[in-house]
Design a protein around this motif. Structure first.
Motif, PDB file in Angstrom:
ATOM      1  N   GLY A   1       0.815  -1.194   0.000  1.00  0.00           N
ATOM      2  CA  GLY A   1       0.000   0.000   0.000  1.00  0.00           C
ATOM      3  C   GLY A   1       0.855   1.251   0.000  1.00  0.00           C
ATOM      4  O   GLY A   1       2.029   1.229  -0.351  1.00  0.00           O
ATOM      5  N   ASP A   2       0.283   2.384   0.423  1.00  0.00           N
ATOM      6  CA  ASP A   2       1.020   3.632   0.458  1.00  0.00           C
ATOM      7  C   ASP A   2       1.289   4.043   1.899  1.00  0.00           C
ATOM      8  O   ASP A   2       1.191   3.240   2.818  1.00  0.00           O
ATOM      9  CB  ASP A   2       0.254   4.710  -0.313  1.00  0.00           C
ATOM     10  CG  ASP A   2      -1.129   4.979   0.273  1.00  0.00           C
ATOM     11  OD1 ASP A   2      -1.385   4.589   1.439  1.00  0.00           O
ATOM     12  OD2 ASP A   2      -1.960   5.585  -0.426  1.00  0.00           O
ATOM     13  N   ARG A   3       1.625   5.320   2.101  1.00  0.00           N
ATOM     14  CA  ARG A   3       1.954   5.794   3.442  1.00  0.00           C
ATOM     15  C   ARG A   3       0.765   5.680   4.397  1.00  0.00           C
ATOM     16  O   ARG A   3       0.947   5.434   5.593  1.00  0.00           O
ATOM     17  CB  ARG A   3       2.423   7.252   3.357  1.00  0.00           C
ATOM     18  CG  ARG A   3       2.719   7.899   4.699  1.00  0.00           C
ATOM     19  CD  ARG A   3       3.385   9.258   4.534  1.00  0.00           C
ATOM     20  NE  ARG A   3       3.547   9.892   5.830  1.00  0.00           N
ATOM     21  CZ  ARG A   3       2.827  10.920   6.267  1.00  0.00           C
ATOM     22  NH1 ARG A   3       1.887  11.436   5.488  1.00  0.00           N
ATOM     23  NH2 ARG A   3       3.036  11.436   7.467  1.00  0.00           N
ATOM     24  N   TYR A   4      -0.433   5.834   3.889  1.00  0.00           N
ATOM     25  CA  TYR A   4      -1.618   5.916   4.742  1.00  0.00           C
ATOM     26  C   TYR A   4      -2.373   4.595   4.922  1.00  0.00           C
ATOM     27  O   TYR A   4      -3.117   4.442   5.886  1.00  0.00           O
ATOM     28  CB  TYR A   4      -2.578   6.970   4.191  1.00  0.00           C
ATOM     29  CG  TYR A   4      -2.054   8.380   4.323  1.00  0.00           C
ATOM     30  CD1 TYR A   4      -2.185   9.084   5.514  1.00  0.00           C
ATOM     31  CD2 TYR A   4      -1.398   8.999   3.257  1.00  0.00           C
ATOM     32  CE1 TYR A   4      -1.693  10.378   5.645  1.00  0.00           C
ATOM     33  CE2 TYR A   4      -0.901  10.287   3.378  1.00  0.00           C
ATOM     34  CZ  TYR A   4      -1.052  10.977   4.579  1.00  0.00           C
ATOM     35  OH  TYR A   4      -0.548  12.244   4.701  1.00  0.00           O
TER      36      TYR A   4
END
Length: 227
Positions: free
Chosen positions: A2-5
């Motif tokens: 996924g990403d940072r969040y």
């Protein structure tokens, strides 16, 4: 991942057509208080809170079949076949468990801590899915980040309930929550190849997650399951 969040569960989505997410500590690093987390996450994902349904989470073995939004009292898991509903729950070390059939018609989101697992919440959830007409072979399961078997130190009062999932490590007794989840799924007739488990630990990877065991934090990770 996924990403940072968010952690994303791409193989789960590929196999079920449903979207599963778990938020990370990035929202807190940005200064968002826990009381605002759900609203901020829903705004970021362009979702509506009036479509959300969530268990109140009392560390039980109870799971309910739901077709309307809002909080569901006295339970730790919700299952639905309503396409418009968005399932969500919060964790800080316990295992978020995503369930869906291969057609994505039935979806379930379960909070699995040691108390719920002692009461066989995963077995009960799989049984409820089967009562809806879903075969074990058609159920796909994914687990989210939780405290790992090396970090989860427990006492005799907990260890006595899980003799097959306790080990001695550095003069400590440690408990394997993800292993218990897996065994309850296998016991329920879910094929091993249908179980997608993460090895991401809320303690080992505290730079990405939050852990109640580390510092008694009130912050939580938000898991979401939607069509």
């Amino acid at each position: 991942m996924g990403d940072r969040y968010f952690d994303t569960y791409r193989q789960f989505k590929r196999l079920t057509g449903t979207t599963a997410l778990t938020s990370t500590r990035a929202f807190y690093d940005d200064g968002i208080p826990v009381r605002d987390l759900t609203n901020v996450v829903f705004q970021k994902l362009d979702l509506k809170m009036e479509d959300a349904v969530w268990p109140v989470q009392i560390h039980s073995g109870t799971v309910h079949f739901i077709r309307k939004p809002g909080p569901v009292d006295d339970c730790d898991g919700v299952i639905s076949d309503c396409d418009s509903l968005i399932l969500l729950l919060q964790t800080a070390d316990c295992v978020p468990v995503f369930m869906a059939d291969k057609k994505g018609q039935f979806r379930g989101l379960i909070h699995a801590g040691w108390r719920g697992l002692r009461q066989q919440i995963i077995i009960r959830s799989a049984k409820l899915m089967k009562e809806m007409g879903i075969r074990g072979a058609d159920l796909i399961i994914a687990t989210g980040p939780s405290i790992c078997r090396d970090c989860y130190t427990v006492g005799e009062d907990v260890a006595e309930y899980f003799p097959n999932h306790i080990r001695s490590l550095d003069n400590r007794m440690t408990l394997d929550l993800q292993g218990i989840v897996r065994d309850q799924l296998l016991q329920s007739g879910i094929p091993d190849e249908n179980i997608l488990q993460t090895n991401r630990c809320t303690v080992c990877h505290r730079e990405r997650y939050v852990s109640y065991r580390v510092n008694k934090t009130h912050n939580r990770l938000l898991s979401i399951l939607r069509k």
